[in-house]
Design a protein around this motif. Structure first.
Motif, PDB file in Angstrom:
ATOM      1  N   PRO A  13       1.095  -1.417   0.188  1.00  0.00           N
ATOM      2  CA  PRO A  13       0.259  -0.018  -0.090  1.00  0.00           C
ATOM      3  C   PRO A  13       0.934   1.535  -0.382  1.00  0.00           C
ATOM      4  N   GLY A  14       0.847   2.087  -0.492  1.00  0.00           N
ATOM      5  CA  GLY A  14       1.525   3.510  -0.551  1.00  0.00           C
ATOM      6  C   GLY A  14       2.046   2.935  -1.674  1.00  0.00           C
ATOM      7  N   SER A  61     -12.665   6.990  -7.945  1.00  0.00           N
ATOM      8  CA  SER A  61     -11.986   6.472  -6.899  1.00  0.00           C
ATOM      9  C   SER A  61     -10.345   6.125  -7.085  1.00  0.00           C
ATOM     10  N   ARG A  65      -4.233   9.710  -8.320  1.00  0.00           N
ATOM     11  CA  ARG A  65      -3.504   8.738  -8.155  1.00  0.00           C
ATOM     12  C   ARG A  65      -3.060   8.083  -9.980  1.00  0.00           C
ATOM     13  N   SER A  83       0.036   5.663  -5.098  1.00  0.00           N
ATOM     14  CA  SER A  83      -0.571   5.513  -3.891  1.00  0.00           C
ATOM     15  C   SER A  83      -1.659   4.630  -3.685  1.00  0.00           C
ATOM     16  N   LYS A  85      -3.829   1.790  -3.164  1.00  0.00           N
ATOM     17  CA  LYS A  85      -4.773   1.124  -1.943  1.00  0.00           C
ATOM     18  C   LYS A  85      -5.044  -0.748  -2.179  1.00  0.00           C
ATOM     19  N   GLU A  87      -7.421  -1.823  -2.254  1.00  0.00           N
ATOM     20  CA  GLU A  87      -8.973  -2.328  -3.107  1.00  0.00           C
ATOM     21  C   GLU A  87      -9.157  -2.120  -4.799  1.00  0.00           C
ATOM     22  N   ASP A  88      -7.244  -1.264  -4.547  1.00  0.00           N
ATOM     23  CA  ASP A  88      -6.813  -1.340  -6.108  1.00  0.00           C
ATOM     24  C   ASP A  88      -6.783  -2.791  -6.961  1.00  0.00           C
TER      25      ASP A  88
END
Length: 121
Positions: A13-14, A61, A65, A83, A85, A87-88
């Motif tokens: 993440p990130g 969403s 990004r 970035s 997440k 959920e990606d």
């Protein structure tokens, strides 16, 4: 017309990833190009779409990004994902709707084979 997608993988993440979609024979005169994704158990979702004028629209969403740069010399359209997440996480697909090349119009939908993106720590 053939599309070859690549660049997926596991990222924290990130983090960032850049997906590639190589379009054969050329990306120079595409009517519409899009990136989709499909998470497990969910419907395929439109992530970003580029029209023939170069205008790019993103699903809410991913705004701020993700970007869709391109390299005409390499016949490649990218999906730059920053970035990231959890959920990606999904299989990402590229799509071309309509393409002109050497005097011929290819009017069908052409899909790449999908590339897995997993965002996890």
């Amino acid at each position: 017309v053939q599309l070859q997608a690549s660049g997926g993988g596991l990222v924290q993440p990130g983090g960032s990833l850049r997906l590639s979609c190589v379009v054969s024979p050329s990306i120079f005169s595409i009517d519409r190009m899009a990136w989709y994704r499909q998470a497990p158990g969910k419907q395929r979702e439109l992530v970003a779409v580029v029209n023939s004028g170069g205008v790019i629209n993103y699903v809410d969403s991913v705004k701020g990004r993700f970007t869709v740069p391109r390299d005409n010399a390499k016949n490649t359209v990218y999906l730059q994902m920053n970035s990231l997440k959890p959920e990606d996480t999904a299989v990402y697909y590229c799509l071309v709707n309509g393409l002109y090349y050497s005097g011929t119009y290819y009017g069908s939908d052409y899909w790449g084979q999908g590339t897995q993106v997993t965002v996890s720590s």
